[in-house]
Structures are given as C-alpha cells and as structure tokens.
Write an enzyme that holds these catalytic residues in place. Structure first.
Site, short mmCIF file in Angstrom:
data_model
loop_
_atom_site.label_atom_id
_atom_site.label_comp_id
_atom_site.label_asym_id
_atom_site.label_seq_id
_atom_site.Cartn_x
_atom_site.Cartn_y
_atom_site.Cartn_z
CD GLN A 187 34.88 43.77 34.16
OE1 GLN A 187 35.23 44.77 34.78
NE2 GLN A 187 35.46 43.43 33.02
CB CYS A 212 37.31 42.04 35.72
SG CYS A 212 37.81 41.49 37.35
CG ASP A 257 38.12 38.77 39.69
OD1 ASP A 257 39.00 39.65 39.70
OD2 ASP A 257 37.04 38.89 40.31
NE ARG A 305 33.39 49.28 42.31
CZ ARG A 305 34.45 48.90 41.59
NH1 ARG A 305 35.67 49.00 42.11
NH2 ARG A 305 34.31 48.41 40.37
NE ARG A 308 33.08 47.98 33.49
CZ ARG A 308 33.40 48.11 34.77
NH1 ARG A 308 34.46 47.51 35.26
NH2 ARG A 308 32.64 48.82 35.60
CG HIS A 364 31.67 44.14 38.44
ND1 HIS A 364 31.14 45.39 38.17
CD2 HIS A 364 33.03 44.29 38.40
CE1 HIS A 364 32.14 46.25 38.01
NE2 HIS A 364 33.28 45.61 38.14
N1 CP Z 1 37.17 45.87 36.77
C1 CP Z 1 36.86 46.84 37.64
O1 CP Z 1 35.72 47.01 38.06
O2 CP Z 1 37.93 47.62 37.99
P1 CP Z 1 37.93 48.73 39.13
O3 CP Z 1 37.78 48.04 40.44
O4 CP Z 1 39.27 49.42 38.98
O5 CP Z 1 36.79 49.67 38.88
N1 NVA Z 2 36.17 40.34 42.37
C1 NVA Z 2 36.87 41.61 42.45
C2 NVA Z 2 36.57 42.44 41.26
C3 NVA Z 2 37.24 43.77 41.20
C4 NVA Z 2 36.87 44.56 40.01
C5 NVA Z 2 36.47 42.32 43.74
O1 NVA Z 2 35.29 42.29 44.09
O2 NVA Z 2 37.34 42.91 44.36
#
Ligand code: CP
Ligand code: NVA
Length: 327
Positions: A141, A275, A232, A111, A303, A138
């Site tokens: 997701q 998400c 989101d 990440r 997930r 992502h």
């Molecule tokens: N949806 C998602 O990726 O959640 P987190 O940021 O908690 O991993």
């Molecule tokens: N769009 C959000 C998704 C989190 C899972 C972010 O990038 O923070």
C-alpha cells in the site's frame, strides 16, 4: 522498458516491512512502477513462467485483484488460497505450510492476522515472501501511495503529508516509506492510538537522512498547512470488538470539507488519500472522498503497477536460487 526493468539496486529476498526498502530501492521501484503504468494494459511479460501463490487470512478487494490481474498480465500464473477460516499454522505447522507451498510457487504473497506468522514463514522459505497486509504493516500500500503522491505533487521531497487517525499498519508503512523519501509527515490522532514507538523512531531516523521529518500531533487542527491529507479506517480488520470506543475516541478527527479547508497549504486545498475500504461518514465525508482533490482510486490503481514493479524486481534480480540449502 523491458531491458532495464531488472537492473538497478538489489531487492531484499522478502518484503515484510517497508523498513527493508531504502531510498535507492524505493526510487527504483517507483520509477519502474511509473513505466509499468505507462505500458498498461500491455506491460512486458516479465514474469512469464512464474507461479505465484496468494494466501489470505483476511478479506480483500484491492490487494487480491490487483495482484491477480497485474501479475497475470506480466505472464505469471497466480493461484489464490483462502485461509479465512483456517489461519496459517492451524491445520499444519507454518513450516510445513510454507515448505510445501514453495515446491509449487516462485513467490508467496500473504495477508495474515499476526505479523509473526510472516516472520516465521520467511525464516523457513526459500522463495520470496511478500506482506500483503499484517497487523503491523502494509508495505505494498505504501509503495502505491508514494507513487500516487509523487505523480500528484510532482515530487516527494518536502511534500507535507498529514496522516490523520489510527497509528496502524497503513500508517506504519507510510511513515517508513515517506520518511525515506524526504517527505514531511505529521501523524495527527488521539494519544491512545499513536504509531508504535519503534516505528516512529525508525521513521525519524530515515527522515533525518532524507531531509524529511516525522512529527506527532494530537490536536485535529494540526492538519493545517499540508499538501496531502491521508486517513484510514478507525476500526481495522481484527479490532471490530473495539468499534464503539474507537469511534468515540476518533470522532474529532473525521475528515470533513471544513477540515480540508482548514488543512490548505498556501490557500490550496490538499489532496485527499485513503487506502480503502472507507467508512463514509465515519472517518471521511462523502464530499471529500468524492471531491475534486481525492486520489483514492489513483491509489487503488497504483497498487497494481507498484506491485508489478516489486515482483519484477524481486524475482528478476535478487531471488535466491530455489535449490539453495534448506534453513
Ligand atoms: N487497501 C487495501 O489493501 O484494500 P483491500 O483490503 O481491499 O485489499
Ligand atoms: N488498516 C486497515 C487497512 C485495510 C486495507 C486494516 O488493517 O483493516
């Protein structure tokens, strides 16, 4: 299930973008994910003896835990490395970081703040690199979301999904994934926050081939007539300094009960998806996220199953030999 799990289409060596998964690969992944879910909590130990590194520059609940618990149940040994205080490439080069880590791990799940870091990692890595969220996409997701919609609606082809809000990483992967699977997706949001044009073009090409569609609308009322409403956060990780202007730009797009009623297709109130993490009262009201058509915790559970399917197929069928020539 175990015998067939690693047969099927060849998976890409890395997964940085949802664009790497065509319809055939996606359907195979979703089918295996469904079987993984049916077998839970005792899925076959398809990753026995594998070591997986999770490297995160940003916070996470779902992604970290679903990978750790899911892959452990498949027999893998999972190690988490918190890079929150030290972005990849800061302490040592991305190349040295990756080439060292791959001496220990059979796959690296990362990440990152900048998508280009994943691209750099994948250029020098001999093990699979998997995007666990970047500023651009992502993909894990979106796999879970497609799985969730298919289970709730009984199909993906022709399902009408309105994504309302920011044209961000989650939106990009959703468009590329659902576009390839025959769904009809409308992105509804302010004109200053639309998805990347290159992603829109690619998603439209994929939709053309699948019989689906991808459209862009600016009027909040364009959510009318959909099977699924997806939103989101308006303030993704990394854009906190834009919070005030974003909240103002997006406030007409909040998913309220009234909006859900307006969004009904053939008199049926749509499913609600997010998400997570959600900012309750900001992009969505409690009555919606806690309401009878909310799928948010299904998405969170899926997930794990979708990722278990992904890792099984990537490590089981297409991972290139670890002793191959160095790039
Ligand atoms: N949806 C998602 O990726 O959640 P987190 O940021 O908690 O991993
Ligand atoms: N769009 C959000 C998704 C989190 C899972 C972010 O990038 O923070």
């Amino acid at each position: 299930m175990p015998e067939t799990a690693t047969s099927g289409p060849v998976m890409p060596r890395t997964l940085l973008s949802s664009a790497q998964l065509d319809a055939e690969r996606l359907v195979a992944l979703l089918d295996l994910a469904d079987r993984m879910r049916e077998a839970w909590p005792a899925p076959p130990r398809m990753l026995d003896g594998k070591a997986i590194a999770l490297v995160f520059e940003k916070p996470s609940l779902r992604t970290r835990i679903s990978f750790e618990i899911g892959l452990t149940r498949l027999g893998a040994h999972v190690v988490y490395l918190d890079q929150g205080e030290s972005p990849i490439g800061d302490r040592e080069s991305v190349r040295d970081f990756t080439r060292t880590l791959e001496r220990y791990a059979d796959a690296i799940i990362a990440r990152v703040r900048r998508h280009s870091v994943l691209e750099e990692m994948s250029l020098c890595a001999r093990v699979p690199i998997i995007n666990a969220l970047s500023d651009a996409e992502h993909p894990c997701q979106a796999l879970a979301d497609a799985m969730t919609i298919r289970a709730a609606c009984g199909r993906l082809s022709g399902v009408k999904v309105a994504y309302i809000g920011d044209g961000n990483n989650v939106c990009h992967s959703l468009l590329l994934t659902l576009g390839a699977l025959g769904a009809c997706v409308t992105v509804v949001g302010p004109s200053a926050y639309t998805p990347e044009p290159s992603v829109l073009t690619l998603a439209r090409e994929r939709a053309l081939a699948s019989g689906g569609s991808v459209a862009l609308e600016f009027d909040p009322d364009a959510i009318a007539g959909h099977d699924v409403i997806y939103t989101d956060t308006w303030v993704s990780m990394g854009s906190e300094n834009e919070r005030d202007e974003r909240v103002e730009a997006f406030q007409r797009y909040r998913v309220s009960e009234a909006a859900m009623t307006r969004a009904a297709r053939d008199g049926k109130v749509p499913f609600f998806m997010h998400c997570l993490p959600a900012f309750r009262g900001v992009e969505v009201d409690n009555a919606v996220i806690d309401g009878p058509t909310s799928l948010v915790y299904e998405q969170a559970e899926n997930r794990m199953h979708a990722q278990n399917a992904l890792l099984t197929m990537m490590l089981g069928t297409s991972a290139e030999p670890k002793n191959g020539a160095h790039p």
